[in-house]
Scaffold this active site. Structure first.
Site, PDB file in Angstrom:
ATOM      1  N   HIS A 124      -3.850   0.022  -7.768  1.00  0.00           N
ATOM      2  CA  HIS A 124      -2.950   1.178  -7.809  1.00  0.00           C
ATOM      3  C   HIS A 124      -3.781   2.433  -8.036  1.00  0.00           C
ATOM      4  CE1 HIS A 124       0.713  -1.463  -9.097  1.00  0.00           C
ATOM      5  NE2 HIS A 124       0.265  -1.720  -7.893  1.00  0.00           N
ATOM      6  N   ASP A 170       0.836  -1.211   0.000  1.00  0.00           N
ATOM      7  CA  ASP A 170       0.000   0.000   0.000  1.00  0.00           C
ATOM      8  C   ASP A 170       0.865   1.253   0.000  1.00  0.00           C
ATOM      9  OD1 ASP A 170      -1.953  -1.939   0.708  1.00  0.00           O
ATOM     10  OD2 ASP A 170      -1.601  -1.534   2.835  1.00  0.00           O
TER      11      ASP A 170
END
Ligand code: IMP
Length: 337
Positions: free
Chosen positions: A42, A12
């Site tokens: 993403h 992340d």
């Protein structure tokens, strides 16, 4: 020049933003994705618009870059076609003939698996498809009629572009500690996702790599289950501005402060030449949207110096806000380009 971008934590860290920046700045002729498949998410914010992508490389922001998906990656065709439309990248998205195909039954199998639920899986069908792949039962892109116009030899294209002296970026997905082999097993994804694996997914040998950029965030987060050193309560995460929602699952990410042990291990596993540090503006709000290192606050500079001193490699790219342009690039100042 071949640059491989990988995530140093739990997937992340904001690789999407870093890859989109490199796509604009370095004008690679190809950005190719390695990694698992649509379990990745993403986020790219470009020209005021937010894109959440699970299949298409984040390099789509440069209209002259060709976008490729390696043989080692998995694709769920309906999602792929949606993203091609969303990013208006018809004509420049290519799959390898042997890119793996996720079918609805793989997603169904994962949704019904209490074992995977217990691991916090995204249930995107990736693990089930990988298991079929290992058993050599999985369909690959060349078996699907509607994918025919997108097919190419990705390994061939990437290696030829490098031989011509062009810039190529390989975009990793997930994160170092979600690696099937090197992560927090069994709380991991269904493949290795370290730098070497990303090269293998696309089909480039290790001697071709010029730079490995390890992306780490100014704090650590992870979704799903599994260990997280220094985990804080949700209240504390909220107070510190660390509370995030996962791109794929919409789950709240668990949070912890920046972790130098994770950094050291990620460096050992990926042999990066550079570090990209993201979300500096969350730790140091006074530094939001800055674009030069000199302008940063003394506290932010101290934090960066500590990362460099522990990691023994330079922090070359610093993200100070979600937009692709909210970036400090020290590569030329450090003599690296
Ligand atoms: P799976 O790969 O979907 O089975 O998920 C296994 C674990 O990896 C879960 O904890 C997921 O939340 C996590 N995971 C998989 N892909 C990503 C990613 O791209 N970013 C963050 N976590 C991920």
């Amino acid at each position: 020049m071949l640059t491989v971008v990988v995530d140093g934590f739990f997937g992340d860290t904001g690789k999407g933003k870093i890859v989109s920046y490199l796509a604009i700045k370095d004008s690679p002729t190809i950005v190719a994705r390695g990694g698992v498949g649509p379990n990745a998410g993403h986020t790219v914010v470009y020209q005021g618009r937010e894109y959440k992508l699970r299949q298409i490389p984040s390099g789509f922001v440069n209209p002259s870059t060709r976008l490729m998906i390696g043989a080692g990656v998995l694709v769920y065709p309906p999602l792929l076609f949606d993203e091609i439309k969303l990013t208006k990248s018809e004509e420049r998205v290519f799959l390898d003939h042997q890119t793996g195909i996720i079918e609805d039954r793989h997603i169904q199998m994962e949704r019904e698996s209490s074992h995977l639920k217990g691991l916090g899986s995204t249930a995107s069908g990736s693990g089930a498809a990988m298991s079929d792949r290992v058993l050599r039962k999985l369909k690959v892109a060349r078996d699907i009629e509607e994918l025919k116009p997108l097919l190419t030899d990705v390994a061939g294209e990437v290696n030829e572009a490098l031989d011509r002296g062009e810039n190529v970026v390989l975009e990793g997905t997930q994160g170092t500690f979600l690696s099937l082999y090197h992560g927090t097993y069994p709380y991991v994804t269904s493949k290795d996702v370290t730098a070497s694996a990303i090269c293998s997914d696309v089909g480039v040998g290790p001697k071709k790599v010029d730079d490995v950029v390890l992306v780490v965030k100014s704090y650590v987060t992870r979704v799903g289950e599994g260990p997280l050193e220094g985990e804080m309560s949700m209240e504390e995460a909220r107070e510190r501005g660390f509370l995030e929602v996962a791109t794929v699952t919409g789950r709240i990410r668990r949070a912890a402060p920046f972790n130098f042990n994770y950094l050291k291990r990620a460096i050992l596993l990926n042999s990066p030449t550079q570090i990209a540090l993201t979300k500096l503006d969350i730790l140091f709000p006074q530094d939001a949207n800055k674009t030069s290192y000199e302008e940063l606050s003394p506290d932010a500079k101290r934090f960066i110096e500590e990362i460099e001193s522990v990691g023994k490699i330079p922090v070359t790219i610093i993200s100070t806000g979600p937009d692709t342009h909210a970036t400090i690039d020290r590569r030329s100042e450090l003599g690296l380009v």
